[in-house]
Design a protein around this motif. Structure first.
Motif, PDB file in Angstrom:
ATOM      1  N   ILE A  15     -33.117  25.001 -14.125  1.00 12.83           N
ATOM      2  CA  ILE A  15     -32.249  25.290 -13.408  1.00 12.83           C
ATOM      3  C   ILE A  15     -30.833  25.935 -12.811  1.00 12.83           C
ATOM      4  O   ILE A  15     -30.655  26.934 -13.515  1.00 12.83           O
ATOM      5  CB  ILE A  15     -31.509  23.745 -13.952  1.00 12.83           C
ATOM      6  CG1 ILE A  15     -31.647  22.160 -14.011  1.00 12.83           C
ATOM      7  CG2 ILE A  15     -30.201  23.289 -13.357  1.00 12.83           C
ATOM      8  CD1 ILE A  15     -32.103  20.965 -14.492  1.00 12.83           C
ATOM      9  N   PRO A  16     -30.719  26.252 -12.015  1.00 17.38           N
ATOM     10  CA  PRO A  16     -29.475  26.949 -11.640  1.00 17.38           C
ATOM     11  C   PRO A  16     -28.527  26.743 -13.031  1.00 17.38           C
ATOM     12  O   PRO A  16     -28.388  26.133 -13.332  1.00 17.38           O
ATOM     13  CB  PRO A  16     -28.793  26.875  -9.997  1.00 17.38           C
ATOM     14  CG  PRO A  16     -30.318  26.585  -9.359  1.00 17.38           C
ATOM     15  CD  PRO A  16     -30.885  25.441 -10.510  1.00 17.38           C
ATOM     16  N   THR A  17     -27.685  28.019 -12.874  1.00 17.89           N
ATOM     17  CA  THR A  17     -26.365  28.338 -13.916  1.00 17.89           C
ATOM     18  C   THR A  17     -25.520  27.798 -12.962  1.00 17.89           C
ATOM     19  O   THR A  17     -24.952  27.226 -11.521  1.00 17.89           O
ATOM     20  CB  THR A  17     -25.652  29.544 -13.476  1.00 17.89           C
ATOM     21  OG1 THR A  17     -27.003  30.322 -14.045  1.00 17.89           O
ATOM     22  CG2 THR A  17     -24.374  29.642 -15.147  1.00 17.89           C
ATOM     23  N   LEU A  18     -25.165  26.529 -13.998  1.00 17.64           N
ATOM     24  CA  LEU A  18     -23.376  25.596 -13.196  1.00 17.64           C
ATOM     25  C   LEU A  18     -22.666  26.469 -13.277  1.00 17.64           C
ATOM     26  O   LEU A  18     -21.978  26.809 -14.039  1.00 17.64           O
ATOM     27  CB  LEU A  18     -23.762  24.352 -14.600  1.00 17.64           C
ATOM     28  CG  LEU A  18     -22.859  23.093 -14.189  1.00 17.64           C
ATOM     29  CD1 LEU A  18     -23.422  22.241 -13.111  1.00 17.64           C
ATOM     30  CD2 LEU A  18     -22.062  22.559 -15.415  1.00 17.64           C
ATOM     31  N   LYS A  19     -22.165  26.045 -11.644  1.00 14.37           N
ATOM     32  CA  LYS A  19     -20.841  26.994 -11.863  1.00 14.37           C
ATOM     33  C   LYS A  19     -19.675  25.011 -12.246  1.00 14.37           C
ATOM     34  O   LYS A  19     -19.454  24.704 -12.588  1.00 14.37           O
ATOM     35  CB  LYS A  19     -21.006  26.795 -10.388  1.00 14.37           C
ATOM     36  CG  LYS A  19     -22.126  27.950 -10.006  1.00 14.37           C
ATOM     37  CD  LYS A  19     -21.516  27.716  -7.878  1.00 14.37           C
ATOM     38  CE  LYS A  19     -22.757  28.803  -7.200  1.00 14.37           C
ATOM     39  NZ  LYS A  19     -22.756  28.597  -6.132  1.00 14.37           N
ATOM     40  N   GLU A  20     -18.783  26.386 -11.936  1.00 22.95           N
ATOM     41  CA  GLU A  20     -16.879  25.262 -12.294  1.00 22.95           C
ATOM     42  C   GLU A  20     -17.155  24.607 -12.005  1.00 22.95           C
ATOM     43  O   GLU A  20     -15.941  23.959 -12.870  1.00 22.95           O
ATOM     44  CB  GLU A  20     -16.210  26.906 -12.991  1.00 22.95           C
ATOM     45  CG  GLU A  20     -15.149  26.775 -11.606  1.00 22.95           C
ATOM     46  CD  GLU A  20     -14.328  28.273 -11.728  1.00 22.95           C
ATOM     47  OE1 GLU A  20     -13.800  28.337 -11.196  1.00 22.95           O
ATOM     48  OE2 GLU A  20     -14.184  28.721 -13.134  1.00 22.95           O
ATOM     49  N   ASN A  21     -17.203  24.162 -11.169  1.00 18.55           N
ATOM     50  CA  ASN A  21     -16.425  23.317  -9.930  1.00 18.55           C
ATOM     51  C   ASN A  21     -17.322  22.170  -9.840  1.00 18.55           C
ATOM     52  O   ASN A  21     -17.901  21.391  -8.737  1.00 18.55           O
ATOM     53  CB  ASN A  21     -16.493  23.716  -8.710  1.00 18.55           C
ATOM     54  CG  ASN A  21     -17.434  24.345  -6.980  1.00 18.55           C
ATOM     55  OD1 ASN A  21     -17.906  25.620  -8.566  1.00 18.55           O
ATOM     56  ND2 ASN A  21     -17.387  24.300  -6.300  1.00 18.55           N
ATOM     57  N   VAL A  76     -14.074  20.974 -13.957  1.00 17.33           N
ATOM     58  CA  VAL A  76     -14.129  19.361 -13.485  1.00 17.33           C
ATOM     59  C   VAL A  76     -13.556  18.971 -14.129  1.00 17.33           C
ATOM     60  O   VAL A  76     -13.842  19.343 -15.844  1.00 17.33           O
ATOM     61  CB  VAL A  76     -15.782  18.916 -13.620  1.00 17.33           C
ATOM     62  CG1 VAL A  76     -15.894  18.165 -13.002  1.00 17.33           C
ATOM     63  CG2 VAL A  76     -16.255  20.195 -12.779  1.00 17.33           C
ATOM     64  N   LYS A  77     -12.491  17.735 -13.971  1.00 16.23           N
ATOM     65  CA  LYS A  77     -11.637  17.125 -14.708  1.00 16.23           C
ATOM     66  C   LYS A  77     -11.825  15.596 -14.633  1.00 16.23           C
ATOM     67  O   LYS A  77     -11.310  14.738 -15.790  1.00 16.23           O
ATOM     68  CB  LYS A  77     -10.107  17.439 -14.238  1.00 16.23           C
ATOM     69  CG  LYS A  77      -9.715  18.784 -15.451  1.00 16.23           C
ATOM     70  CD  LYS A  77     -10.441  19.658 -16.296  1.00 16.23           C
ATOM     71  CE  LYS A  77     -10.176  21.074 -16.598  1.00 16.23           C
ATOM     72  NZ  LYS A  77     -10.287  21.232 -17.930  1.00 16.23           N
ATOM     73  N   VAL A 135     -24.262  19.794  -8.172  1.00 14.10           N
ATOM     74  CA  VAL A 135     -23.740  20.069  -7.071  1.00 14.10           C
ATOM     75  C   VAL A 135     -22.243  19.938  -6.825  1.00 14.10           C
ATOM     76  O   VAL A 135     -22.245  19.319  -8.399  1.00 14.10           O
ATOM     77  CB  VAL A 135     -23.672  18.377  -6.101  1.00 14.10           C
ATOM     78  CG1 VAL A 135     -24.259  17.408  -7.587  1.00 14.10           C
ATOM     79  CG2 VAL A 135     -23.362  18.494  -4.893  1.00 14.10           C
ATOM     80  N   ASP A 136     -21.190  20.611  -6.389  1.00 15.43           N
ATOM     81  CA  ASP A 136     -19.933  20.500  -6.209  1.00 15.43           C
ATOM     82  C   ASP A 136     -18.912  19.220  -6.023  1.00 15.43           C
ATOM     83  O   ASP A 136     -20.110  17.991  -6.337  1.00 15.43           O
ATOM     84  CB  ASP A 136     -19.338  20.739  -4.804  1.00 15.43           C
ATOM     85  CG  ASP A 136     -18.288  21.366  -4.937  1.00 15.43           C
ATOM     86  OD1 ASP A 136     -17.117  20.692  -5.104  1.00 15.43           O
ATOM     87  OD2 ASP A 136     -16.912  22.912  -4.503  1.00 15.43           O
ATOM     88  N   GLU A 137     -18.473  18.944  -7.305  1.00 17.92           N
ATOM     89  CA  GLU A 137     -18.029  17.502  -7.907  1.00 17.92           C
ATOM     90  C   GLU A 137     -17.434  16.742  -6.228  1.00 17.92           C
ATOM     91  O   GLU A 137     -17.524  15.693  -6.731  1.00 17.92           O
ATOM     92  CB  GLU A 137     -17.464  17.454  -8.753  1.00 17.92           C
ATOM     93  CG  GLU A 137     -15.551  18.759  -7.901  1.00 17.92           C
ATOM     94  CD  GLU A 137     -14.748  18.091  -9.478  1.00 17.92           C
ATOM     95  OE1 GLU A 137     -14.067  17.323  -9.600  1.00 17.92           O
ATOM     96  OE2 GLU A 137     -14.007  19.328  -9.551  1.00 17.92           O
ATOM     97  N   LYS A 138     -17.332  17.187  -4.950  1.00 19.96           N
ATOM     98  CA  LYS A 138     -16.811  16.863  -3.508  1.00 19.96           C
ATOM     99  C   LYS A 138     -17.244  15.944  -3.512  1.00 19.96           C
ATOM    100  O   LYS A 138     -17.046  15.611  -2.562  1.00 19.96           O
ATOM    101  CB  LYS A 138     -15.903  18.169  -2.660  1.00 19.96           C
ATOM    102  CG  LYS A 138     -14.232  18.639  -4.332  1.00 19.96           C
ATOM    103  CD  LYS A 138     -14.131  19.753  -3.018  1.00 19.96           C
ATOM    104  CE  LYS A 138     -12.766  20.006  -3.771  1.00 19.96           C
ATOM    105  NZ  LYS A 138     -11.467  21.241  -2.625  1.00 19.96           N
ATOM    106  N   TYR A 139     -18.443  16.313  -3.899  1.00 19.17           N
ATOM    107  CA  TYR A 139     -19.981  15.324  -2.984  1.00 19.17           C
ATOM    108  C   TYR A 139     -20.098  14.411  -3.290  1.00 19.17           C
ATOM    109  O   TYR A 139     -21.731  14.316  -3.188  1.00 19.17           O
ATOM    110  CB  TYR A 139     -20.987  16.361  -2.615  1.00 19.17           C
ATOM    111  CG  TYR A 139     -20.454  17.855  -1.416  1.00 19.17           C
ATOM    112  CD1 TYR A 139     -20.485  17.239  -0.003  1.00 19.17           C
ATOM    113  CD2 TYR A 139     -20.352  19.065  -1.997  1.00 19.17           C
ATOM    114  CE1 TYR A 139     -19.858  18.464   0.379  1.00 19.17           C
ATOM    115  CE2 TYR A 139     -19.979  20.146  -1.360  1.00 19.17           C
ATOM    116  CZ  TYR A 139     -20.009  19.888   0.007  1.00 19.17           C
ATOM    117  OH  TYR A 139     -20.384  20.618   0.935  1.00 19.17           O
ATOM    118  N   ILE A 140     -20.195  13.906  -4.502  1.00 22.23           N
ATOM    119  CA  ILE A 140     -20.390  13.106  -4.766  1.00 22.23           C
ATOM    120  C   ILE A 140     -19.021  11.377  -5.200  1.00 22.23           C
ATOM    121  O   ILE A 140     -18.378  12.179  -5.525  1.00 22.23           O
ATOM    122  CB  ILE A 140     -20.795  13.464  -7.292  1.00 22.23           C
ATOM    123  CG1 ILE A 140     -19.689  13.624  -7.475  1.00 22.23           C
ATOM    124  CG2 ILE A 140     -22.224  14.101  -6.632  1.00 22.23           C
ATOM    125  CD1 ILE A 140     -20.074  13.915  -9.041  1.00 22.23           C
TER     126      ILE A 140
END
Length: 339
Positions: free
Chosen positions: A24-30, A78-79, A102-107
């Motif tokens: 799994i790719p490294t999780l980005k901060e967002n 992510v808050k 996935v970017d949190e804005k897409y869920i």
């Protein structure tokens, strides 16, 4: 941490799709990390896999545009989200996977009382139907709308949305066997796309004006639908199912033939007949996050019922699911179960 994915090294054939294990790719901060439980199939998947979709990545890629699952980790920025929350989301490819960052804005939060299958069947097709009907179609109370592929996922949502605005809906299908389902969905009239198609449209419309057509088929169906439009009418096209390959690999001679025989509308004709032709590719919204978010909110505010799930395939039978999907026999949404 590792995951199972369906990856294709080079687009061109469904047979090129391989189930592999990878990191799994490294999780980005967002981003949030999702344990995927269900994946929704879309015609764009088939077009991407077979190389007929303009947005298809040139390099190796994982197909899939929508999913549902559970958050198992969040990035440090992510808050809003917490581990354990059930969500549904969209992604610009990558959904054919057991785990996804996935970017949190897409869920979006999975609605109460919806299962994972219903969550993975909602966003892409409801967005397509809504965007075609409202922002582009300028739908108004009392309009008459012709909806092609009416028993498919977009067609089902298009009818449900249109009914919330007091619209007369006419659904078209390629097989009479789907008509009872459309009646149960509340379509006002139903047309089979046979050799009498143009006459059937005229009879269904009657003395009404045909204000709007939602076209996902193209070819002669697009042409005849355009001709049936009333002055000031609009045809919104968002697919070309007539190009859908019936086998694992496209018949390129048939593709070329359909390409050269595709309808060509003269701008002067559009002006003189006072009609409009609009087209869109939903995937561009993936790059317009604010617009996408606003549209998602508008769709969710309609309080639509969950999608009709036509068939569920296990994740390891994804290729069989795609073969069934491209056959044209399906009703509603086809989903994959990752459990």
């Amino acid at each position: 941490m590792r995951r199972l994915v369906y990856r294709i090294a080079k687009a061109g054939s469904i047979k090129n799709l391989k189930l592999i294990e990878e990191e799994i790719p490294t999780l980005k901060e967002n981003e949030v990390s999702i344990e995927v439980h269900s994946i929704g199939l879309n015609f764009a998947d088939i077009f991407a896999i077979t190389g007929l979709y303009s947005a298809t990545p040139k390099e190796s890629f994982i197909p899939g545009l929508e999913f549902s699952g559970k958050i198992i980790q969040t990035g440090k920025s992510v808050k809003k989200w917490k581990s354990g929350e059930k969500v549904m989301g969209v992604t610009r490819f990558g959904a054919y996977s057991t785990h996804l960052n996935v970017d949190e804005k897409y869920i979006r939060k999975l609605p109460k009382n919806w299962d994972y299958f219903e969550g993975s069947a909602f966003l892409t097709q409801s967005l397509t139907a809504y965007y075609a009907l409202l922002p582009l179609g300028n739908l108004k109370k009392g309009d008459t709308v012709l909806i092609h592929s009416a028993a498919g996922g977009v067609g089902i949502f298009a009818n449900r949305i249109a009914k919330k605005f007091g619209v007369y809906t006419i659904g078209t299908i390629g097989d009479e066997s789907k008509s009872d389902f459309l009646k149960s969905e509340g379509y006002d009239d139903i047309i089979v796309r046979d050799k009498h198609f143009s006459e059937n449209i005229r009879n269904a419309v009657g003395k009404r004006k045909l204000n709007l057509v939602l076209d996902s088929i193209g070819g002669s169906i697009f042409q005849k639908s355009y001709e049936a439009l009333s002055p000031t009418g609009r045809i919104v096209t968002y697919g070309s199912a007539n190009f859908t390959p019936k086998r694992s690999r496209p018949n390129y001679l048939a593709v070329i033939k359909n390409y050269f025989l595709r309808p060509k509308i003269d701008p002067l004709q559009i002006i003189s007949e006072n009609k409009s032709v609009l087209g869109f590719n939903l995937i561009w919204l993936w790059e317009e996050i604010d617009t996408l978010g606003n549209l998602l909110n508008e769709v969710q505010n309609l309080k639509l019922e969950p999608q009709y799930i036509g068939k569920i395939f296990p994740f390891k039978e994804t290729i069989n699911a795609l073969n069934y999907f491209q056959s044209g026999k399906s009703i509603g949404k086809i989903v994959l179960s990752v459990d």
